[in-house]
Design an enzyme around this catalytic site. Sequence first.
Site, PDB file in Angstrom:
ATOM      1  N   THR A  70      46.161  34.429  35.407  1.00  0.00           N
ATOM      2  CA  THR A  70      46.014  34.731  36.838  1.00  0.00           C
ATOM      3  C   THR A  70      45.347  36.094  37.005  1.00  0.00           C
ATOM      4  O   THR A  70      44.378  36.247  37.757  1.00  0.00           O
ATOM      5  CB  THR A  70      47.403  34.749  37.523  1.00  0.00           C
ATOM      6  OG1 THR A  70      47.974  33.454  37.390  1.00  0.00           O
ATOM      7  CG2 THR A  70      47.317  35.134  38.982  1.00  0.00           C
ATOM      8  N   ASN A 137      43.097  22.076  34.954  1.00  0.00           N
ATOM      9  CA  ASN A 137      44.504  22.032  34.549  1.00  0.00           C
ATOM     10  C   ASN A 137      45.275  20.840  35.104  1.00  0.00           C
ATOM     11  O   ASN A 137      46.395  20.584  34.694  1.00  0.00           O
ATOM     12  CB  ASN A 137      45.212  23.330  34.958  1.00  0.00           C
ATOM     13  CG  ASN A 137      45.141  23.577  36.437  1.00  0.00           C
ATOM     14  OD1 ASN A 137      44.069  23.627  37.031  1.00  0.00           O
ATOM     15  ND2 ASN A 137      46.284  23.690  37.077  1.00  0.00           N
ATOM     16  N   GLN A 176      43.036  26.156  29.531  1.00  0.00           N
ATOM     17  CA  GLN A 176      43.571  24.913  28.964  1.00  0.00           C
ATOM     18  C   GLN A 176      42.776  24.426  27.750  1.00  0.00           C
ATOM     19  O   GLN A 176      43.057  23.354  27.219  1.00  0.00           O
ATOM     20  CB  GLN A 176      43.551  23.803  30.038  1.00  0.00           C
ATOM     21  CG  GLN A 176      44.447  24.066  31.230  1.00  0.00           C
ATOM     22  CD  GLN A 176      45.928  23.808  30.929  1.00  0.00           C
ATOM     23  OE1 GLN A 176      46.291  23.252  29.888  1.00  0.00           O
ATOM     24  NE2 GLN A 176      46.794  24.218  31.842  1.00  0.00           N
ATOM     25  N   THR A 234      50.611  50.507  29.375  1.00  0.00           N
ATOM     26  CA  THR A 234      50.895  50.470  27.934  1.00  0.00           C
ATOM     27  C   THR A 234      50.671  49.062  27.397  1.00  0.00           C
ATOM     28  O   THR A 234      51.092  48.082  28.009  1.00  0.00           O
ATOM     29  CB  THR A 234      52.351  50.923  27.671  1.00  0.00           C
ATOM     30  OG1 THR A 234      52.513  52.216  28.228  1.00  0.00           O
ATOM     31  CG2 THR A 234      52.670  50.951  26.186  1.00  0.00           C
ATOM     32  N   CYS A 317      52.741  25.030  39.849  1.00  0.00           N
ATOM     33  CA  CYS A 317      52.898  25.948  40.989  1.00  0.00           C
ATOM     34  C   CYS A 317      52.736  25.214  42.320  1.00  0.00           C
ATOM     35  O   CYS A 317      53.459  25.489  43.277  1.00  0.00           O
ATOM     36  CB  CYS A 317      51.948  27.127  40.887  1.00  0.00           C
ATOM     37  SG  CYS A 317      50.401  26.804  40.070  1.00  0.00           S
TER      38      CYS A 317
HETATM   39  N1  PLP Z   1      44.198  28.875  35.096  1.00  0.00           N
HETATM   40  C1  PLP Z   1      44.548  27.665  34.635  1.00  0.00           C
HETATM   41  C2  PLP Z   1      43.482  26.636  34.396  1.00  0.00           C
HETATM   42  C3  PLP Z   1      45.892  27.381  34.373  1.00  0.00           C
HETATM   43  O1  PLP Z   1      46.237  26.177  33.909  1.00  0.00           O
HETATM   44  C4  PLP Z   1      46.865  28.390  34.621  1.00  0.00           C
HETATM   45  C5  PLP Z   1      48.303  28.117  34.416  1.00  0.00           C
HETATM   46  O2  PLP Z   1      48.868  27.175  34.823  1.00  0.00           O
HETATM   47  C6  PLP Z   1      46.435  29.621  35.114  1.00  0.00           C
HETATM   48  C7  PLP Z   1      45.096  29.837  35.329  1.00  0.00           C
HETATM   49  C8  PLP Z   1      47.416  30.720  35.426  1.00  0.00           C
HETATM   50  O3  PLP Z   1      48.015  31.199  34.268  1.00  0.00           O
HETATM   51  P1  PLP Z   1      49.244  32.201  34.312  1.00  0.00           P
HETATM   52  O4  PLP Z   1      50.277  31.570  35.172  1.00  0.00           O
HETATM   53  O5  PLP Z   1      49.645  32.322  32.878  1.00  0.00           O
HETATM   54  O6  PLP Z   1      48.759  33.498  34.850  1.00  0.00           O
END
Ligand code: PLP
Length: 376
Positions: A70, A137, A176, A234, A317
């Site tokens: 993210t 994803n 992914q 850090t 999510c």
């Molecule tokens: N991008 C993709 C394609 C993802 O599948 C995910 C996680 O589900 C993310 C971004 C976000 O990752 P994170 O929650 O580890 O920051």
Amino acid sequence: MIYLDHAAATPVSKKVFEASGPYFLEEFFNPSSPYLPAKKVSKEYEEAKNVIARAIGAKGSDLVITAGATEANNLAMAGVSGGVLYLTTEHDSVRRVAEQYGGEAIKVLPSGLIDMEDLRGKITDETELISVSLVNNEIGVIQPIAEIGALVREVRMDRLRRGVKRQILLHSDASQALNLLDVNVARLGVDLLTLNAAKVYGPKGVGALYVSHEVRLNPLTVGGGQENGLRSGTENVPGVIGFAKAVSLAKEHLNGNRKKYAEFKKVFLDELQGYELPVKKHMLDNFVVLCYNGIDAERLVFLLEEKGVYVATGAACAASKGVRSHVLAAIGLTDSEIAGSLRISFGETNTKEQIIEAARIINEVVRAERERVAHE
Ligand code: PLP
């Protein structure tokens, strides 16, 4: 338990856990400290970054370590003044940020692949950044990033000829991808690439953004100046040591994984009954999207859990917020088809026997649900 949701989370592999362990306990030093044990940790941290970078054909100094994908996706867009194009099926960590920059969505075809004509038509002299994930994803569709990379190079040459100063960059979220694809930044032609440790049997909350040395970004966090000033704070040494181990293991298992998941997918679909496949091609073999039109997939998730089978209706999510999948809508599914769709993602916790057993349980649960709905 049969866990079929590896796109949401992968367990940390034992070897990753063992590699990280000492950096929590004995080698806990701050890499910026001046004494020898800290300098040793700093060297090992940099070497771990080199390992991650080499896996994608880059150098350690090209990577900015972040607290997950993210943050890497947010950082990729930090610094653009506007002119963002993003694929409509992107993860929210791209979509939401692109929207803040007034970004414009690029359409997908019913196959889930990018509509290249739509992209070509939307690129203007104002376009600064194009963001298209390597693997989606929710549906596991692999986008033709190298083709988009070639188009971006063409646009760059054309701007040069015409004296248009604005830069144009290509970003791809490869969160992914690493378990099944040999990812190489030069071959893809990307300027920015997001990696995610949590999807490759590494720790959660650890990711990286590859930044081509020609690109200038604005940091999201300022402070001690770590990660070439692009991500102060850090260093997460155990996380990055684990990430490097996870990436190495993914590379090592790439060919084996491809064969294994292709076989899993075949036996799974052979055993399953009464489903439709909204996405059939151009996808990773560890992803399956099943559509049971007329049935409530949320209920299926719950009923399957009671029988020890863990699946998803879409991105974790979005599912937790009860939001309709924007990805399935974009590929043209009706509301009722979206409501009846399950996302299955195989991974290292699975055996072939489990896959067959899961398919039988899904058949049984769907059959009972169809009967219940028919008698309502
Ligand atoms: N991008 C993709 C394609 C993802 O599948 C995910 C996680 O589900 C993310 C971004 C976000 O990752 P994170 O929650 O580890 O920051």
